[in-house]
Design a protein around this motif. Sequence first.
Motif, PDB file in Angstrom:
ATOM      1  N   VAL A 167      10.405  -9.420   8.454  1.00  0.00           N
ATOM      2  CA  VAL A 167      10.328  -8.724   7.064  1.00  0.00           C
ATOM      3  C   VAL A 167      11.427  -7.836   7.086  1.00  0.00           C
ATOM      4  CG1 VAL A 167       9.140  -7.650   5.292  1.00  0.00           C
ATOM      5  CG2 VAL A 167       7.738  -9.102   6.679  1.00  0.00           C
ATOM      6  N   ARG A 168      12.117  -7.783   6.084  1.00  0.00           N
ATOM      7  CA  ARG A 168      13.282  -6.751   5.703  1.00  0.00           C
ATOM      8  C   ARG A 168      13.129  -6.066   4.460  1.00  0.00           C
ATOM      9  NH1 ARG A 168      13.058  -6.946  10.485  1.00  0.00           N
ATOM     10  NH2 ARG A 168      14.765  -7.683  12.057  1.00  0.00           N
ATOM     11  N   PRO A 169      13.341  -4.941   4.246  1.00  0.00           N
ATOM     12  CA  PRO A 169      13.352  -4.345   2.979  1.00  0.00           C
ATOM     13  C   PRO A 169      14.611  -4.927   2.055  1.00  0.00           C
ATOM     14  CG  PRO A 169      14.614  -2.854   4.352  1.00  0.00           C
ATOM     15  CD  PRO A 169      14.177  -4.077   5.415  1.00  0.00           C
ATOM     16  N   ARG A 174      11.430  -6.361  -2.231  1.00  0.00           N
ATOM     17  CA  ARG A 174      11.415  -5.013  -2.866  1.00  0.00           C
ATOM     18  C   ARG A 174      10.260  -4.283  -2.954  1.00  0.00           C
ATOM     19  NH1 ARG A 174      13.996  -6.079  -8.653  1.00  0.00           N
ATOM     20  NH2 ARG A 174      12.344  -7.659  -8.380  1.00  0.00           N
ATOM     21  N   ARG A 175       9.070  -5.250  -2.959  1.00  0.00           N
ATOM     22  CA  ARG A 175       7.698  -4.376  -3.305  1.00  0.00           C
ATOM     23  C   ARG A 175       6.691  -5.331  -2.402  1.00  0.00           C
ATOM     24  NH1 ARG A 175       8.282  -7.521  -8.329  1.00  0.00           N
ATOM     25  NH2 ARG A 175       9.139  -5.533  -9.329  1.00  0.00           N
ATOM     26  N   GLY A 176       5.622  -4.659  -2.322  1.00  0.00           N
ATOM     27  CA  GLY A 176       4.497  -5.301  -1.489  1.00  0.00           C
ATOM     28  C   GLY A 176       3.591  -6.153  -2.517  1.00  0.00           C
ATOM     29  N   TYR A 177       3.072  -7.064  -1.875  1.00  0.00           N
ATOM     30  CA  TYR A 177       2.311  -8.210  -2.684  1.00  0.00           C
ATOM     31  C   TYR A 177       0.958  -8.363  -2.183  1.00  0.00           C
ATOM     32  CZ  TYR A 177       6.655  -9.579  -4.717  1.00  0.00           C
ATOM     33  OH  TYR A 177       7.830  -9.728  -5.196  1.00  0.00           O
ATOM     34  N   HIS A 178      -0.151  -8.946  -2.766  1.00  0.00           N
ATOM     35  CA  HIS A 178      -1.365  -9.348  -2.240  1.00  0.00           C
ATOM     36  C   HIS A 178      -1.173 -10.804  -1.992  1.00  0.00           C
ATOM     37  CE1 HIS A 178      -3.340  -5.715  -3.169  1.00  0.00           C
ATOM     38  NE2 HIS A 178      -2.678  -5.750  -4.527  1.00  0.00           N
ATOM     39  N   PRO A 201       1.200  -3.326  -1.461  1.00  0.00           N
ATOM     40  CA  PRO A 201       1.246  -3.204  -2.584  1.00  0.00           C
ATOM     41  C   PRO A 201       1.189  -1.954  -3.300  1.00  0.00           C
ATOM     42  CG  PRO A 201      -0.208  -4.925  -1.930  1.00  0.00           C
ATOM     43  CD  PRO A 201      -0.017  -3.910  -0.386  1.00  0.00           C
ATOM     44  N   GLY A 202       1.979  -1.645  -4.125  1.00  0.00           N
ATOM     45  CA  GLY A 202       1.789  -0.376  -5.141  1.00  0.00           C
ATOM     46  C   GLY A 202       0.969  -0.812  -6.202  1.00  0.00           C
TER      47      GLY A 202
END
Length: 434
Positions: free
Chosen positions: A277-279, A198-202, A251-252
């Motif tokens: 990777v998929r959304p 769902r979102r970006g990560y570090h 990442p946001g």
Amino acid sequence: MQKTAIIGAGPAGLAAGRALMAHGIPFGIFEKHSDAGGIWDMENPGSAMYRSAHFISSKTKSGFAGYPMPDEYPDYPSNRQILEYIRAFARDKGLYPHIRFSQNVVRAERMEAGWRLHLGDGRAEQFSHLIAAPGTNWVPNRPEIPGALNGEVIHAVDYNYPEQMAGRRVLVIGAGNSGCDIACDAARSASRAFISLRRGYHFIPKHIFGKPADVFAATGPKLPLWATQRVFAMLLRVIVGDTSKLGLPKPGHRLLESHPILNDQIIHHLRHGDISVRPDVARFDGASVVFKDGSREEIDLVIFATGYDWPVPFIDRAILDWQDRRPELYLNVFAPRDERLFIMGFLESNGGIYSALDDTADLVGRAINASLKDAAAHARLRALTSLSPPDLSGGIKLIKSARHAHYVDMDGFKKELRRFRRKLGWEGIAALAG
């Protein structure tokens, strides 16, 4: 004689047992399984453990106070080694004689003078205080996704072995640490492997310049939070690179503002094309999963790695306050409206939690003794724990999510624990180090 009941013989319950022993408080531990270890025992019915699972924090920064993990353990021990360590701790600290195995607590009933436990064999027993340590990774959080899938849909709690993926097209939904572990298993075992985010990560490598990441962070210079975020973000760009080139969303949020992903292998598999990777998922549609960008993939097995609720199933819900299906506790241990109830182990953090378990267990032991022997200290304690809970974020602006509403920065948490001790005149936990 006043006696305290502990429910659960996982790490939190065992830490509580050692603390009560150190403070001279009689206790008994009730464990529904046939041995100690909690979730780390794959044979424990309902355990979310999977064969490839390893500790996320390193052995150096983990473990019970005064009881380090064996030197021969690797930097990141396997689930089997952690289980051996936990059981060795229970044996060496004399906790096994206090544990009643295969004894399920059906209901804990609040009485005027304490708690009555209703057991699975039909008997009931009375105790002055109750420490609930039921564990956190047992009750899955399952998102509602429209539509239906022809293939199999499970939660990570039902995943144990890579053989479950063999010859199948597998989609892992969720990119927490367990989600990335399971996705790596899929990359090696499935016919095709996908991960939905769902979102970006570090993404943080488990070793930085040859040291475990948490050891590297702890032994480096002490920097202000903003400098730590900036310096480590630059370091990750050098070591890991631009993960958006691998299909991962950017990442946001800044580093440390969400739970970090400690996983080298997911980057390796992305770079080698073993996983795609998929959304976020929009819906299920027969043989396919449809994603929010309109794309679709035929999938045989979906695994939700979407976290867990934290119920206390044997306690009346009205005794506790709840937020997002997790109880609201003062310093993650004190039940604000019940002076004879404590919840151990309901803690999620950016560092190893075993030392925090020891610290909070010691506070529980002191609180029980105060309630029995020191009316003035007990009154001060109740006054403090009835206040609004302190900020445990360590100044980090955590992202807004149900999970992070209960997330704590370990340094900030320990700072608040020290402040709490000073207010009560309770210094240190030296009694636990032996």
